[in-house]
Design an enzyme around this catalytic site. Structure first.
Site, short mmCIF file in Angstrom:
data_model
loop_
_atom_site.label_atom_id
_atom_site.label_comp_id
_atom_site.label_asym_id
_atom_site.label_seq_id
_atom_site.Cartn_x
_atom_site.Cartn_y
_atom_site.Cartn_z
N HIS A 156 -2.27 -5.47 1.65
CA HIS A 156 -3.56 -6.15 1.51
C HIS A 156 -3.28 -7.57 1.02
CE1 HIS A 156 -7.57 -7.30 0.10
NE2 HIS A 156 -6.97 -7.72 -1.00
N TYR A 170 -12.49 -2.29 -3.90
CA TYR A 170 -12.96 -2.47 -2.52
C TYR A 170 -14.49 -2.40 -2.42
CZ TYR A 170 -8.31 -2.36 -0.30
OH TYR A 170 -7.04 -2.66 0.13
N ASN A 174 -2.11 0.26 6.67
CA ASN A 174 -1.55 -0.97 7.24
C ASN A 174 -0.66 -1.75 6.27
OD1 ASN A 174 -3.56 -1.96 5.63
ND2 ASN A 174 -4.52 -3.24 7.19
N LYS A 194 0.81 -1.22 0.00
CA LYS A 194 0.00 0.00 0.00
C LYS A 194 0.85 1.28 0.00
CE LYS A 194 -3.96 -2.22 2.30
NZ LYS A 194 -5.02 -2.05 3.33
N GLU A 238 -9.58 -10.94 -7.53
CA GLU A 238 -8.63 -9.84 -7.36
C GLU A 238 -7.47 -9.93 -8.33
OE1 GLU A 238 -9.73 -9.06 -2.65
OE2 GLU A 238 -7.73 -9.78 -3.15
P1 CMP Z 1 -7.51 -4.61 3.48
O1 CMP Z 1 -7.07 -6.02 3.68
O2 CMP Z 1 -6.85 -3.85 2.41
O3 CMP Z 1 -9.08 -4.60 3.23
C1 CMP Z 1 -9.92 -3.53 3.63
C2 CMP Z 1 -9.17 -2.47 4.36
O4 CMP Z 1 -9.95 -1.55 5.06
C3 CMP Z 1 -8.31 -3.10 5.43
O5 CMP Z 1 -7.25 -3.82 4.84
C4 CMP Z 1 -7.93 -1.90 6.27
O6 CMP Z 1 -6.73 -1.28 5.85
C5 CMP Z 1 -9.09 -0.97 6.01
N1 CMP Z 1 -9.79 -0.75 7.27
C6 CMP Z 1 -10.35 -1.68 8.06
N2 CMP Z 1 -10.87 -1.09 9.14
C7 CMP Z 1 -10.64 0.23 9.04
C8 CMP Z 1 -10.92 1.35 9.84
N3 CMP Z 1 -11.57 1.22 11.00
N4 CMP Z 1 -10.53 2.56 9.40
C9 CMP Z 1 -9.87 2.69 8.22
N5 CMP Z 1 -9.56 1.66 7.41
C10 CMP Z 1 -9.94 0.45 7.83
#
Ligand code: CMP
Length: 139
Positions: A116, A50, A113, A10, A127
């Site tokens: 993904h 998403y 984070n 990311k 995906e």
């Molecule tokens: P990802 O695996 O990319 O799939 C959905 C994403 O939403 C997840 O990782 C997080 O990075 C994001 N996400 C989940 N919960 C929250 C939250 N409370 N606030 C912002 N982003 C979120």
């Protein structure tokens, strides 16, 4: 069984030049990078990718973030690649991620984070097909 999973490094991670360090964790765990490209997603593209999260409160923030800088989209192959990749990534919230995982070592928050990864074989297939042609996967 030999599986393929879809992975994204990311914008928070590409911004800090962590692509190689994250790929090293994947490779050290026995995952093989069989396709990879660095792209800049539009917000609309992030929104489509998403789509399952469109009713969540964080959807707009998520789409803004995922289009805020370069991402590296990739296909990882290996024995039980989906579960293995999830182990290497660690919990979605870095505060809950086990030591040594990508998110424990690098993630900045639950939203930013660093990575993904697909959560199931069906989502992995969808995906992968969203970003790659079959001819781009070289095992
Ligand atoms: P990802 O695996 O990319 O799939 C959905 C994403 O939403 C997840 O990782 C997080 O990075 C994001 N996400 C989940 N919960 C929250 C939250 N409370 N606030 C912002 N982003 C979120």
């Amino acid at each position: 069984t030999l599986e393929r999973t879809f992975s994204i490094i990311k914008p928070d991670a590409t911004r800090r030049n962590l692509t190689g360090k994250i790929n090293a964790k994947f490779e050290d765990a026995g995952l093989r990078i069989v396709a990879q490209k660095r792209i800049l997603m539009t917000k609309a593209q992030a929104g489509e990718f998403y789509g399952v999260h469109k009713d969540r409160p964080f959807y707009d923030e998520l789409c803004e973030f995922m289009s805020s800088g370069p991402v590296v989209v990739q296909v990882l192959e290996g024995e039980n690649a989906i579960a293995k990749n999830r182990e290497v990534m660690g919990a979605t919230n870095p505060a809950d991620a086990a030591a040594g995982t990508v998110r424990a070592d690098f993630a900045e928050s639950v939203g930013e984070n660093s990575v993904h990864g697909s959560d199931a074989p069906e989502t992995a297939a969808v995906e992968i097909a969203y970003f790659f042609a079959g001819t781009e996967l070289v095992g």
